[in-house]
Design a protein around this motif. Structure first.
Motif, PDB file in Angstrom:
ATOM      1  N   LYS A  22       0.849  -1.190   0.082  1.00 56.76           N
ATOM      2  CA  LYS A  22       0.021   0.002  -0.011  1.00 56.76           C
ATOM      3  C   LYS A  22       0.875   1.330   0.065  1.00 56.76           C
ATOM      4  O   LYS A  22       0.633   2.221  -0.707  1.00 56.76           O
ATOM      5  N   LEU A  25       2.714   1.827  -3.467  1.00 56.24           N
ATOM      6  CA  LEU A  25       1.582   2.127  -4.563  1.00 56.24           C
ATOM      7  C   LEU A  25       1.603   3.690  -4.502  1.00 56.24           C
ATOM      8  O   LEU A  25       0.767   4.293  -5.350  1.00 56.24           O
ATOM      9  N   ALA A  30       0.480   0.048  -9.926  1.00 55.58           N
ATOM     10  CA  ALA A  30       0.003  -1.055  -9.603  1.00 55.58           C
ATOM     11  C   ALA A  30       0.580  -2.158 -10.414  1.00 55.58           C
ATOM     12  O   ALA A  30       1.141  -3.283  -9.836  1.00 55.58           O
ATOM     13  N   LYS A  85      -5.088  -0.796  -4.236  1.00 58.91           N
ATOM     14  CA  LYS A  85      -4.850   0.784  -4.668  1.00 58.91           C
ATOM     15  C   LYS A  85      -6.148   1.655  -4.248  1.00 58.91           C
ATOM     16  O   LYS A  85      -6.034   2.763  -4.093  1.00 58.91           O
TER      17      LYS A  85
END
Length: 293
Positions: A22, A25, A30, A85
């Motif tokens: 996370k 990102l 991604a 995402k």
């Protein structure tokens, strides 16, 4: 004790790895992140295989053996990464714990493992928990988070099919070689899918340009944790326990995932989401106490 240590280890790797993903990102797309993570995982596993057996597990026979990698990491993580995402790390971690319940149901269908009324009751409780986790996003103005939740849930279903296929193989396969083969197949399928998608939509293109050193390191470390180590430890555990029993330990993942998301990202799940998470974890814990056949 060995099983408990294995469970804590792969739960830690998956839970914390998801939070690291996370964070990564925020700078890496991604598609690019997933490719970097899989390359890091395959490189790590191949290196270990070479030093251990003086050979690389990428022959045609090995790759055929690793076909379960199509479901996970390929499909499960392609779908799941886009989901992460769009939603929170805590939501993704908690929804992912519903894998326990899906495994109970599908193991009964495909492997003939016993499905009792108590297991069905616990499956229902877990379903309510997942619904509560998504309730806030479903009622909110931002529908993207709900879509993210659903993508993570779909990725979880793919992960269950991976477990069912792997269970049949692990009885006679070497865990290290099987993990490396599955990860390689997953990498090949992911690259192929993203190549096709990038032709249709440029947003799926893989580009490492402009990634800072710290995010490169974050991507590599998260790839080794979430893919290489977590999968290897999980397959080792799967050698000694039934599919259902191994899946029950997935309930431990939210403990590490949510805790790391709170510490690293400052995320604060709502009361309703906490209730949903508690229901999932509690149902999985109780299911773990049941005797499986």
């Amino acid at each position: 004790m060995k099983t408990v240590i294995l469970a804590l280890s792969y739960a830690f790797c998956w839970g914390v790895g998801l939070t690291l993903t996370k964070i990564a990102l925020s700078e890496i797309t991604a598609t690019t992140l997933l490719i970097i993570q899989l390359i890091a995982s395959v490189t790590f596993l191949a290196t270990v295989c070479y030093f251990k057996d003086r050979q690389l597990p990428f022959t045609w026979s090995h790759l055929k053996q690793g076909f379960a990698g199509i479901f996970e990491p390929a499909l499960a993580y392609m779908v799941g990464t886009f989901g992460v995402k769009m939603t929170t790390a805590s939501n993704a971690t908690l929804i992912g714990s519903s894998e326990v319940i899906f495994t109970i149901l599908l193991a009964a269908v495909f492997l003939g493992e016993k499905l009792t009324r108590v297991k069905l009751l616990l499956a229902g409780i877990s379903f309510i928990g997942v619904s509560l986790l998504m309730l806030k996003d479903a009622q909110g103005a931002d529908r993207a988070s709900l879509v993210g939740d659903l993508l993570v849930l779909l990725g979880t279903v793919f992960a269950v099919f991976y477990v069912l296929l792997s269970k049949k193989q692990i009885a006679t396969a070497n865990p290290l070689q099987l993990t490396a083969s599955q990860q390689m197949v997953g990498l090949l399928v992911t690259v192929s899918c993203f190549s096709v998608l990038s032709i249709l939509n440029s947003s799926y293109e893989v580009s490492a340009a402009g990634i800072s050193l710290q995010f490169w390191l974050l991507a590599v470390i998260s790839g080794i944790m979430q893919y290489a180590l977590a999968f290897l430890l999980y397959l080792i555990a799967l050698q000694n326990v039934p599919v259902s029993q191994a899946a029950f330990y997935v309930a431990l993942i939210p403990i590490f995932g949510v805790a790391s998301a709170i510490l690293a990202l400052g995320e604060q799940p709502s009361f309703t989401q906490w209730v949903g998470g508690v229901l999932i974890v509690a149902s999985s814990y109780l299911a773990n106490k049941l005797k499986t056949v």
